[in-house]
Enzyme design. Structure first.
Site, PDB file in Angstrom:
ATOM      1  N   ASP A   1       0.816  -1.204   0.000  1.00 30.13           N
ATOM      2  CA  ASP A   1       0.000   0.000   0.000  1.00 30.13           C
ATOM      3  C   ASP A   1       0.859   1.266   0.000  1.00 30.13           C
ATOM      4  OD1 ASP A   1       1.003  -0.507   2.531  1.00 30.13           O
ATOM      5  OD2 ASP A   1      -0.930  -0.496   3.557  1.00 30.13           O
TER       6      ASP A   1
ATOM      7  N   ASP B   1       7.012   3.920   3.484  1.00 31.44           N
ATOM      8  CA  ASP B   1       7.364   5.052   4.347  1.00 31.44           C
ATOM      9  C   ASP B   1       8.879   5.013   4.542  1.00 31.44           C
ATOM     10  OD1 ASP B   1       7.443   7.070   6.197  1.00 31.44           O
ATOM     11  OD2 ASP B   1       6.251   6.067   7.712  1.00 31.44           O
TER      12      ASP B   1
HETATM   13  P1  5GP Z   1       7.739   1.422   6.501  1.00 28.48           P
HETATM   14  O1  5GP Z   1       8.327   0.135   6.949  1.00 28.48           O
HETATM   15  O2  5GP Z   1       7.981   1.698   5.019  1.00 28.48           O
HETATM   16  O3  5GP Z   1       8.141   2.581   7.360  1.00 28.48           O
HETATM   17  O4  5GP Z   1       6.195   1.334   6.722  1.00 28.48           O
HETATM   18  C1  5GP Z   1       5.445   0.459   6.016  1.00 28.48           C
HETATM   19  C2  5GP Z   1       4.091   0.221   6.615  1.00 28.48           C
HETATM   20  O5  5GP Z   1       3.737   1.186   7.600  1.00 28.48           O
HETATM   21  C3  5GP Z   1       3.043   0.336   5.546  1.00 28.48           C
HETATM   22  O6  5GP Z   1       2.838  -0.900   4.906  1.00 28.48           O
HETATM   23  C4  5GP Z   1       1.832   0.784   6.315  1.00 28.48           C
HETATM   24  O7  5GP Z   1       1.177  -0.331   6.850  1.00 28.48           O
HETATM   25  C5  5GP Z   1       2.409   1.606   7.446  1.00 28.48           C
HETATM   26  N1  5GP Z   1       2.389   3.050   7.148  1.00 28.48           N
HETATM   27  C6  5GP Z   1       3.421   3.858   6.848  1.00 28.48           C
HETATM   28  N2  5GP Z   1       3.001   5.125   6.630  1.00 28.48           N
HETATM   29  C7  5GP Z   1       1.656   5.093   6.785  1.00 28.48           C
HETATM   30  C8  5GP Z   1       0.631   6.090   6.668  1.00 28.48           C
HETATM   31  O8  5GP Z   1       0.838   7.278   6.383  1.00 28.48           O
HETATM   32  N3  5GP Z   1      -0.639   5.661   6.896  1.00 28.48           N
HETATM   33  C9  5GP Z   1      -0.942   4.380   7.208  1.00 28.48           C
HETATM   34  N4  5GP Z   1      -2.194   4.076   7.406  1.00 28.48           N
HETATM   35  N5  5GP Z   1       0.008   3.422   7.340  1.00 28.48           N
HETATM   36  C10 5GP Z   1       1.279   3.772   7.114  1.00 28.48           C
END
Ligand code: 5GP
Length: 175
Positions: free
Chosen positions: A100, A103
């Site tokens: 989805d 981040d």
């Molecule tokens: P990362 O490991 O890239 O920091 O984060 C990945 C996961 O964190 C995504 O798959 C999602 O589930 C969650 N996430 C990161 N940013 C957001 C955001 O702005 N909104 C939501 N709902 N989930 C996020």
């Protein structure tokens, strides 16, 4: 007293649908002869994956990986937990991860690492949304729908404390 929550739309339903069609066309061009394993990353992918997969005009199989990193907080803990592993063997297969939102990239980095040890032919990523921030990890993100600013977003599968996953658009959540 409950804090007031504001949802500010940043991607409309029409924009998302157009982009999903565009991504499906690109993926069809490149994967149609590969019989790939399409792997959704739960939970946030479920609406994006359903819309994307229904537009792919070639044979593929579907599996899911479950991760959690945020708990019910809205900032990355940096710690990724595998809550559901694949049912399929990925050895000698082309794998496309359906995510989805990217981040920090830590979740995908961790998952790619695990999968690459299982000797697939390739592992790539399609992400609907990517946050416009510098990353400390290298990721094989082959297809990206949208770049958004570094704000917390919800809707179209993405939650805010498990709410708003069913919104048909993507909004910034302001607490
Ligand atoms: P990362 O490991 O890239 O920091 O984060 C990945 C996961 O964190 C995504 O798959 C999602 O589930 C969650 N996430 C990161 N940013 C957001 C955001 O702005 N909104 C939501 N709902 N989930 C996020």
């Amino acid at each position: 007293m409950e804090k007031e929550l504001k949802l500010v739309p940043i991607l409309t339903t029409e924009q998302i649908q157009e982009k999903v069609t565009e991504l499906a066309q690109k993926i069809t061009e490149e994967y149609q002869d590969y019989f790939p394993l399409m792997v959704g990353i739960l939970k946030g992918c479920f609406i994006f994956a359903a819309d994307l997969l229904r537009q792919l005009e070639f044979p593929y199989e579907v599996d899911f990986l479950g991760t959690s990193s945020y708990g019910d907080s809205t900032t990355s803990s940096g710690v990724v937990k595998l809550t559901k592993d694949l049912d399929f063997n990925v050895e000698n297969r082309h794998v496309l991860l359906i995510e989805d939102i990217v981040d920090t990239g830590l979740t995908l980095h961790y998952l790619c690492d695990i999968l690459k040890r299982r000797e697939p032919l390739s592992v790539n990523i399609v992400a609907l949304v990517e946050k416009d921030i510098p990353r400390t990890v290298d990721l094989p993100v082959k297809y990206i729908g949208f770049k958004v600013p570094n704000v917390y977003v919800a809707g179209y599968g993405l939650d805010w404390k498990e709410q708003f996953r069913g919104l048909p658009y993507i909004a910034q959540v302001i607490e």
